[in-house]
Design a protein around this motif. Structure first.
Motif, mmCIF file in Angstrom:
data_model
loop_
_atom_site.group_PDB
_atom_site.id
_atom_site.type_symbol
_atom_site.label_atom_id
_atom_site.label_comp_id
_atom_site.label_asym_id
_atom_site.label_seq_id
_atom_site.Cartn_x
_atom_site.Cartn_y
_atom_site.Cartn_z
ATOM 1 N N ASN A 290 69.381 11.868 55.675
ATOM 2 C CA ASN A 290 70.664 12.183 55.050
ATOM 3 C C ASN A 290 71.808 11.998 56.038
ATOM 4 O OD1 ASN A 290 70.624 12.932 52.253
ATOM 5 N ND2 ASN A 290 69.352 14.671 52.796
ATOM 6 N N ILE A 291 71.612 12.481 57.255
ATOM 7 C CA ILE A 291 72.628 12.312 58.300
ATOM 8 C C ILE A 291 72.868 10.832 58.566
ATOM 9 C CG2 ILE A 291 73.079 12.642 60.761
ATOM 10 C CD1 ILE A 291 73.549 15.168 59.318
ATOM 11 N N LEU A 292 71.778 10.052 58.674
ATOM 12 C CA LEU A 292 71.892 8.614 58.922
ATOM 13 C C LEU A 292 72.675 7.931 57.807
ATOM 14 C CD1 LEU A 292 71.071 6.022 60.451
ATOM 15 C CD2 LEU A 292 68.950 6.021 59.112
ATOM 16 N N TYR A 293 72.345 8.260 56.566
ATOM 17 C CA TYR A 293 73.008 7.647 55.411
ATOM 18 C C TYR A 293 74.507 7.949 55.436
ATOM 19 C CZ TYR A 293 73.835 6.404 50.504
ATOM 20 O OH TYR A 293 74.315 5.838 49.351
ATOM 21 N N ILE A 294 74.858 9.212 55.647
ATOM 22 C CA ILE A 294 76.269 9.603 55.655
ATOM 23 C C ILE A 294 77.002 8.961 56.822
ATOM 24 C CG2 ILE A 294 77.846 11.567 55.909
ATOM 25 C CD1 ILE A 294 75.801 13.236 54.339
ATOM 26 N N ALA A 295 76.329 8.829 57.978
ATOM 27 C CA ALA A 295 76.957 8.212 59.151
ATOM 28 C C ALA A 295 77.306 6.749 58.877
ATOM 29 C CB ALA A 295 76.012 8.309 60.352
ATOM 30 N N ILE A 296 76.377 6.022 58.249
ATOM 31 C CA ILE A 296 76.653 4.615 57.913
ATOM 32 C C ILE A 296 77.784 4.538 56.902
ATOM 33 C CG2 ILE A 296 75.681 2.509 56.928
ATOM 34 C CD1 ILE A 296 72.919 3.512 57.866
ATOM 35 N N GLU A 321 74.238 20.518 52.927
ATOM 36 C CA GLU A 321 73.306 21.265 53.783
ATOM 37 C C GLU A 321 71.844 20.994 53.469
ATOM 38 O OE1 GLU A 321 74.316 24.004 50.256
ATOM 39 O OE2 GLU A 321 75.379 22.600 51.574
ATOM 40 N N ALA A 322 71.576 20.229 52.389
ATOM 41 C CA ALA A 322 70.193 20.016 51.966
ATOM 42 C C ALA A 322 69.351 19.457 53.105
ATOM 43 C CB ALA A 322 70.155 19.074 50.764
ATOM 44 N N HIS A 323 68.261 20.143 53.407
ATOM 45 C CA HIS A 323 67.270 19.726 54.409
ATOM 46 C C HIS A 323 67.814 19.731 55.843
ATOM 47 C CE1 HIS A 323 64.994 18.521 50.912
ATOM 48 N NE2 HIS A 323 65.914 17.644 50.575
ATOM 49 N N LEU A 324 68.957 20.396 56.072
ATOM 50 C CA LEU A 324 69.521 20.429 57.427
ATOM 51 C C LEU A 324 69.460 21.839 57.988
ATOM 52 C CD1 LEU A 324 72.752 18.240 57.041
ATOM 53 C CD2 LEU A 324 70.440 17.511 57.634
ATOM 54 N N HIS A 325 69.041 21.961 59.245
ATOM 55 C CA HIS A 325 69.066 23.272 59.870
ATOM 56 C C HIS A 325 70.505 23.594 60.299
ATOM 57 C CE1 HIS A 325 68.812 20.841 63.583
ATOM 58 N NE2 HIS A 325 69.299 21.895 64.210
#
Length: 602
Positions: A290-296, A321-325
């Motif tokens: 998710n972080i990778l997708y949003i970063a791109i 926040e899904a799946h993020l600590h």
């Protein structure tokens, strides 16, 4: 250009919503089923050209339950925009939508179609005879600025100019739903932000030709392999045999067709860390992908804006926040705010609300009659700038729970936070969170700042203030002056706020025959033998039944002083934490706390 206001009437569970958006970030918060997703879908209906038109033609479930569609009515969704002046593309987009300097609006209506409106006027159709088939949607912009969005009725015809979808194509809306398959979207050329990013980089023809030559050379080397050539020949022969002479095609093996589009389609992101080298995202967890997708995506939006040929962009994010600590949630929010792109996000995360500026919080609260109250929390005339600054510092990831709770009990400090839920569950067998009550410690006695939130047009939910009589913070010195710092609790009462104060302090109020077993166990655990013996002797006297009422009160006062001094000695929070461990030994709790919970439960 950014959204400055959202107005929704009769869409799904949102009967009437009117919220201002004062920042590039808007954080939409609220408990489940308060309409957070509906609000984002409403924005898509107005602005997202890629949103399927079939969803603009509403079904019955999209219309608020209070609306009788057999009588003429409407669903209205309006968005006001600002910040476009001086930007040529954006000014051109909203030219016919403007209602004032640097202000424009676009609005969607689902209402009886023109022929039906005329038939109603002529008496050919009677009220109460309409069906859903008699309704249609329209998208308009601008209109008479003297008529507010909230004042547009279903039969207003001379309101605004029709908006063409071709105009909206230059305004990009990106929607990231809560349950998204990031791996699949990265692989899909149509949805991949990587493909968009590469196209936005505008690689020139010379470099494209050089890349194509590399791929063509690789294909030639592969085809030159004897084994690969043999496999290719066997596939080609079998294919022609199965298809037959009329439909035969040539088949071979290679990396891909030697075209630039093929290169873009087949490029993959490779990741590395200390454990693995050059692995694909499918080896990642959902959160990091998710972080990778949003970063791109953010990089693409930045390059798109830099090209200067677009007319604005908006990102809608459900539950980032899904799946993020917690630390990744914090990192993501900080990064999103730095990109200069307007983002509307919905969230249940106290970590998100603890980091989001207070003026970005848009609250959706379910009222007692099941309607939804909406507000920008900072748009509250009872809050000063200092109050807002206090709230912004205060709302850390644990205390932000008051923004999501259905009912709130505000208490002074850790002692109440530990003991009240434990005691109530021990005595009544009921967990307060299960019945929608959250106990929130403000770590002080400045209840006035928080009470201002719980009012009409803001957080329309019950808030019980539970305080000591002396209104003395637990960490204050003996020289504390009540008259200077303590708020007037009686003045805080309102439609949503009630105050419940003990006669003394919590520690003294706790001393009752029904709670002494708990307090004895706590002092024994803490290593205070003399106080333990004093409490045991007091309990024996009370159980003996030989004391008159004055003697009993005097004894309880004496024991209350001993408990208070012990709590100060070990720390009130620590004492309460240990006492809560033995809450099951109690059979009652102070009456003012019982009263507070009863009021919340009404």
């Amino acid at each position: 250009m950014r959204i400055s206001r959202i107005v929704i009437q009769n869409y799904r569970g949102l009967k009437s919503v009117d919220v201002s958006v004062g920042d590039d970030l808007a954080c939409i918060i609220g408990e489940n089923n308060t309409g957070k997703t509906a609000l984002l879908r409403a924005v898509q209906i107005c602005l997202d050209v890629s949103f399927p038109s079939m969803y603009r033609t509403l079904v019955r479930e999209d219309i608020h339950a209070s609306i009788d569609i057999s009588h003429p009515n409407q669903v209205l969704i309006g968005v006001e925009l600002t910040g476009f002046e001086g930007v040529v593309n954006q000014e051109a987009l909203v030219a016919t939508w403007k209602t004032a300097a640097d202000t424009a609006r676009i609005f969607y209506r689902f209402r009886p179609r023109l022929s039906v409106r005329e038939a109603l006027q002529n008496g050919e159709i009677q009220l109460g005879e309409l069906t859903l088939e008699d309704y249609q949607w329209e998208l308009k912009g601008g209109g008479n600025p003297a008529t507010d969005l909230t004042e547009i009725s279903w039969d207003d015809d001379d309101i605004g100019e029709s908006v063409r979808f071709s105009d909206l194509q230059s305004f990009l809306v990106v929607n990231l739903p809560a349950l998204r398959d990031v791996e699949s979207e990265l692989r899909n050329f149509r949805t991949s932000p990587l493909a968009r990013l590469i196209e936005a980089c505008e690689i020139d023809q010379v470099e494209q030709d050089a890349l194509i030559a590399i791929l063509d050379n690789a294909n030639q080397q592969i085809e030159a392999s004897a084994t690969i050539a043999d496999i290719a020949d066997s596939i080609d022969a079998s294919f022609k045999d199965v298809a037959g002479p009329a439909f035969e095609m040539d088949a071979t093996l290679g990396l891909s067709a030697a075209t630039f589009q093929a290169i873009i389609r087949n490029l993959k992101i490779l990741l590395s860390d200390l454990a693995l080298d050059s692995f694909e995202p499918n080896r990642n967890g959902l959160g990091m992908n998710n972080i990778l997708y949003i970063a791109i995506l953010m990089e693409y939006l930045e390059r798109r804006r830099a090209r200067g040929n677009s007319a604005g962009q908006l990102v809608l994010v459900e539950e980032p926040e899904a799946h993020l600590h917690p630390q990744l949630q914090a990192s993501l929010l900080i990064a999103l705010r730095s990109k200069g792109v307007q983002i509307l996000l919905s969230s249940h995360s106290t970590q998100i609300t603890s980091l989001a500026p207070f003026n970005t919080l848009i609250s959706l609260t379910k009222r007692a009659d099941a309607t939804i109250a909406s507000s920008n929390l900072a748009a509250n005339d009872q809050l000063s700038e200092d109050d807002i600054a206090d709230l912004e510092r205060y709302l850390d990831s644990t205390k932000s729970n008051l923004l999501f709770a259905r009912k709130v009990m505000l208490v002074e400090g850790a002692a109440e936070l530990f003991l009240i839920p434990a005691l109530y569950e021990a005595v009544h067998g009921i967990n307060l969170e299960r019945v929608g009550i959250s106990v929130v410690a403000i770590h002080g006695v400045h209840f006035n700042v928080f009470a201002a939130l719980f009012r009409q047009g803001n957080l329309e939910k019950k808030c019980a203030i539970v305080a000591d009589a002396d209104l003395k913070p637990s960490d204050a010195g003996d020289e504390f002056d009540v008259d200077v710092d303590a708020p007037d609790l009686a003045a805080l009462r309102g439609n949503f706020v009630e105050v419940f104060a003990g006669a003394t302090t919590l520690e003294r109020e706790l001393v009752m025959q029904e709670t002494l077993p708990m307090l004895i166990a706590a002092t024994r655990q803490l290593g205070a033998p003399r106080i333990t013996a004093q409490l045991e002797a007091g309990l024996a006297s009370l159980e003996g039944g030989e004391l008159d009422i004055d003697e009993e009160n005097a004894l309880l006062t004496q024991l209350g002083t001993a408990v208070l001094n012990t709590a100060k000695r070990f720390g009130k929070g620590r004492f309460a934490q240990v006492a809560a461990r033995y809450a099951s030994l109690s059979t009652a709790l102070p009456q003012y706390i019982e009263d507070a919970i009863d009021w919340l439960n009404e």
